[in-house]
Design a protein around this motif. Structure first.
Motif, PDB file in Angstrom:
ATOM      1  N   GLN B  50       0.897  -1.267  -0.241  1.00 29.81           N
ATOM      2  CA  GLN B  50       0.069  -0.010  -0.033  1.00 29.81           C
ATOM      3  C   GLN B  50       0.920   1.275  -0.018  1.00 29.81           C
ATOM      4  N   GLU B  51       2.093   1.302   0.562  1.00 32.26           N
ATOM      5  CA  GLU B  51       2.874   2.352   0.798  1.00 32.26           C
ATOM      6  C   GLU B  51       3.530   2.677  -0.680  1.00 32.26           C
ATOM      7  N   SER B  54       0.689   4.279  -2.599  1.00 38.29           N
ATOM      8  CA  SER B  54       0.435   5.872  -1.944  1.00 38.29           C
ATOM      9  C   SER B  54       1.307   6.515  -2.636  1.00 38.29           C
ATOM     10  N   ASP B  55       2.767   6.213  -2.560  1.00 43.34           N
ATOM     11  CA  ASP B  55       3.833   7.026  -3.172  1.00 43.34           C
ATOM     12  C   ASP B  55       3.750   7.278  -4.577  1.00 43.34           C
ATOM     13  N   PRO B  60      -3.250   9.369  -0.442  1.00 47.32           N
ATOM     14  CA  PRO B  60      -2.742   9.056   0.864  1.00 47.32           C
ATOM     15  C   PRO B  60      -2.991   7.546   1.504  1.00 47.32           C
ATOM     16  N   LEU B  61      -2.069   7.258   2.296  1.00 43.60           N
ATOM     17  CA  LEU B  61      -1.996   5.853   2.746  1.00 43.60           C
ATOM     18  C   LEU B  61      -3.342   5.578   3.434  1.00 43.60           C
ATOM     19  N   ALA B  62      -3.760   6.626   4.476  1.00 42.59           N
ATOM     20  CA  ALA B  62      -5.082   6.465   5.135  1.00 42.59           C
ATOM     21  C   ALA B  62      -6.159   6.413   4.262  1.00 42.59           C
ATOM     22  N   GLU B  63      -6.264   6.986   3.108  1.00 43.72           N
ATOM     23  CA  GLU B  63      -7.347   6.568   2.346  1.00 43.72           C
ATOM     24  C   GLU B  63      -7.388   5.263   1.657  1.00 43.72           C
ATOM     25  N   TYR B  65      -6.049   2.713   2.776  1.00 45.84           N
ATOM     26  CA  TYR B  65      -6.446   1.556   3.997  1.00 45.84           C
ATOM     27  C   TYR B  65      -7.889   1.782   4.162  1.00 45.84           C
ATOM     28  N   GLY B  66      -8.556   2.885   3.971  1.00 46.17           N
ATOM     29  CA  GLY B  66      -9.832   3.166   4.305  1.00 46.17           C
ATOM     30  C   GLY B  66     -10.525   2.405   3.277  1.00 46.17           C
ATOM     31  N   THR B  69     -10.155  -1.555   3.545  1.00 50.54           N
ATOM     32  CA  THR B  69     -10.892  -1.985   4.919  1.00 50.54           C
ATOM     33  C   THR B  69     -12.461  -2.032   4.631  1.00 50.54           C
ATOM     34  N   PHE B  70     -12.954  -1.229   3.743  1.00 46.57           N
ATOM     35  CA  PHE B  70     -14.273  -1.033   3.356  1.00 46.57           C
ATOM     36  C   PHE B  70     -14.795  -2.214   2.585  1.00 46.57           C
TER      37      PHE B  70
END
Lengths: 579, 163
Positions: B50-51, B54-55, B60-63, B65-66, B69-70
């Protein structure tokens, strides 16, 4: 723009096309309760507290995002609406950690207010409680997932305002939680500690890491000399905690209250804002004259500094090496002042009252100990100071006091540091005088004032054009930084403040509920308080502040930019990872 | 959910992931197709992967991961070589698929969501696979087994064990 005719609760109103039901109702003088909606931050229609009945519509609609249409007949408090809102609220309350009496947001909680206003007398449902622990890993921001109502206002602040986006909604359904990816703690991600999530939060799920106990302990300790300093923006907002209107400058009340609390001396951070201008102005002139890295970017805002370290590590050479004003003052108090006042610096406890949560992290940075001691021991937010004043039962509005000599009164330039554009304007006042060798009378730089996201100006000084830019809020900072990085900008000097509106709207400031912020721009209102202080003060330029020039410089440091100045007043930065 | 041991992503794997990212970069709604293809390639979506996304996708990583997990189709944990999915959709459920799931759990000695120690099998409960006429249904790596009874489970598992 075409106009639309509608009726709300039987009242005819005409509004512009595109107006939401919520805004239209406001025009009609009708308030609709909201919870997840925060103007410009979170406009997602998720919580359903603002539902209204629209004749002919299939279901109840969320007023915050529903645009009105010609002929709409809207009912904002019909039985169906009231019942839906109450059920929604009861469900939100069903798994909320209801420890209101001991909650940091007691009596300033939007959930609590709604429960009162919607006449919730019992909660029919018992929801499964979240068992995630409190995250207090950060030096600035604490998260309590058990109080979180997943409204996403903090996510909106982090994602939309600040473009930092280290928290988001994770998982789904009952398991939805707000936080960083992979269950990480805030301290382990590239959070910049700005605290904009805190001032966006409607409940007690986000708050600053408190230093109140440590400060009380220091005050109680007869061996300690507790020196407190207050940032310019604190006086512009603390009155709100005591019922004063937004935008009231409460300088004297604040100083008087702090003396009554038992602080030994109360100093004005504005003094070291003046010091900062001398150092930063000198740095700017040096870079301009010697081909140094340009643009020079201000370094007063520790949220911005950490942002730069994480997200623009390639541009750290652009940052001014100046410490933020309160850190400069901390170093001066434990050296020069200790010497002048004959106090053992080991006994001094420096407390900074700041509109800022990022400064809590900043004062713990290992490099902030150039005085030989920790330059600033504790940072309190404006909110924490207000809590301590209340705890003492002090009648704030009746208090009166003056900042302690030998420092002060500071200049008007130091006061305006509290608002976006203020550092730039203060610097221009001094740099223009130095370059022209005159005492210029035209000292107000209106192009850099105000709440527009990015402001630019070209200032003619003695035949030289100084090009400047001002950005506030890290989303706006990104725009400016990306331009510089791409080589598309020719600014000489750039001011960046992490928080939208600058420090007056910092993450440590009094929290105004959405029902205020949705309609009043508190950034602009609080800025009025600092600009009115500027007008009130006899000296309005940093280099005319005698306590800085004759006291700190002549008596101790020598010249701006001297070796001792560099040792005590300047710092360095550390590139940090994004993950 | 919490970070497990560090996952090694080889240079070759990183190159492959980047080529998937490049294919969608700059298009609206790029994230979900990227996650699909990367998961198909890498098997799952751990932090390290995921990193990289993201990079290089500038999300963003939080998005990320969101999103991961959704949607239940994404996973941050490695699956077994043979991924068993037992349908708990309405039709299968009323036809007793919970019992089928139980039998798989018993036979393989792991719970739904888990992977066997040798990495051969994983079990997940899934939603409707669109084969209600064959209820109750289980799928193993895309192969559908329908009209299951508990007694079928052992022999199905053994078939893969022999391989």
């Amino acid at each position: 723009m075409s106009m639309i005719n509608i009726t709300i609760d039987g009242k005819a109103v005409q509004v512009e096309e595109g107006t939401t039901v919520l805004e239209a109702a406001r025009v009609a003088g009708i308030d609709i309760p909201t919870l997840c909606y925060l103007k410009d931050v979170n406009e997602i229609g998720a919580c359903r507290m603002c539902v209204v009945e629209i004749k002919g519509a299939r279901a109840l609609q969320a007023a915050c995002v529903y645009p009105v249409a010609e002929g709409n007949e809207i009912y904002t408090s019909s039985p169906a609406v009231r019942e839906a809102r109450k059920s929604t609220l009861e469900l939100l309350l069903s798994n909320h950690k209801k420890e209101c009496l001991t909650c940091v947001r007691n009596r300033n909680c939007e959930l609590q207010t709604l429960a009162d206003e919607l006449n919730i007398t019992e909660i029919e449902f018992e929801g499964e409680m979240c068992d995630l622990p409190i995250d207090d890993s950060s030096r600035s921001v604490v998260r309590d997932p058990q109080k979180c109502i997943a409204c996403r206002r903090c996510v909106g602040a982090c994602e939309n305002l600040q473009k930092v986006h280290v928290i988001d909604a994770l998982n789904r359904g009952f398991k939805t939680e707000i936080g960083p990816a992979f269950g990480k703690k805030l301290a382990d991600v590239a959070c910049v500690n700005c605290g904009q999530c805190i001032v966006a939060c409607p409940v007690g799920a986000l708050y600053e890491k408190s230093a109140i106990d440590q400060v009380w302990d220091a005050i109680r300790d007869p061996e300690k000399v507790v020196l407190v300093q207050t940032a310019p923006a604190v006086r512009a907002a603390i009155g709100e905690e005591f019922g004063m209107p937004i935008g009231t400058a409460a300088t004297h009340q604040m100083v008087g209250a702090m003396l009554r609390m038992g602080f030994d001396k109360v100093f004005d951070t504005d003094t070291s804002a003046d010091l900062t201008i001398l150092e930063e102005g000198t740095e700017l002139l040096h870079r301009l004259q010697n081909g140094g890295t340009l643009p020079l970017i201000t370094s007063c805002s520790p949220g911005w500094i950490k942002f730069a370290e994480h997200y623009y590590p390639d541009m750290l050479d652009n940052l001014s090496t100046c410490k933020s004003p309160h850190q400069m003052f901390g170093a001066v108090l434990k050296t020069y002042y200790a010497q002048e006042a004959g106090i053992d610096p080991a006994k001094i406890v420096n407390v900074s009252v700041m509109p800022c949560t990022a400064k809590k992290f900043e004062c713990d940075r290992p490099e902030m100990s150039d005085s030989g001691y920790k330059d600033v021991d504790y940072v309190l937010t404006t909110r924490e100071l207000a809590r301590m004043i209340k705890e003492c039962g002090i009648n704030f509005q009746e208090c009166d006091g003056e900042f302690e000599q030998p420092f002060g009164p500071a200049s008007g330039a130091g006061v305006i540091f509290g608002a976006t554009g203020g550092v730039m304007e203060a610097a221009l006042r001094t740099v223009a005088d130095i370059l022209t060798g005159q005492d210029l009378q035209d000292i107000e730089y209106h192009d850099v004032r105000g709440v527009e996201g990015v402001k630019e100006a070209a200032v003619e000084i003695n035949g030289t054009t100084v090009k400047v830019a001002v950005a506030h809020g890290l989303g706006n900072a990104r725009k400016v930084l990306d331009k510089i990085r791409a080589g598309e900008a020719d600014w000489h000097f750039v001011e960046i403040m992490a928080c939208p509106g600058g420090c007056v709207n910092g993450g440590g400031q009094p929290i105004q509920p959405a029902r205020v912020k949705n309609w009043i721009d508190i950034r602009a209102e609080r800025a009025k308080a600092v600009y009115s202080e500027d007008l009130r003060l006899p000296i309005r330029k940093s280099h005319q502040n005698d306590s800085v020039m004759k006291g700190i410089y002549e008596g101790f440091i020598g010249e701006p930019g001297s070796e001792l100045a560099h040792k005590l007043l300047h710092t360095h930065y550390t590139p940090r990872e994004r993950f | 959910m919490a970070k497990a041991r560090k996952v090694e992503v080889s240079e070759q794997q990183k190159k492959e992931i980047l080529s998937i990212v490049d294919k969608y970069k700059g298009t609206k709604g790029a994230l979900i197709p990227v996650l699909h293809e990367v998961q198909e390639y890498f098997g799952y979506l751990p932090l390290e992967v995921q990193e990289i996304i993201s990079d290089n996708l500038n999300v963003p990583l939080a998005e990320i991961y969101g999103v991961v997990t959704f949607y239940t189709q994404f996973t941050t944990q490695p699956k077994g070589k043979y991924a068993v999915n037992v349908c708990l959709g309405t039709a299968c459920y009323v036809k007793g698929s919970a019992k089928i799931l139980e039998k798989f759990e018993e036979t393989l000695g792991i719970k739904a969501g888990g992977v066997t120690e040798d990495g051969m099998f994983s079990i997940d409960a899934c939603r409707c696979v669109g084969a209600c006429g064959l209820a109750p249904v289980a799928m193993i790596n895309g192969e559908v087994y329908g009209k299951l009874v508990q007694d079928d489970v052992k022999s199905i598992c053994e078939k893969y064990m022999e391989n």
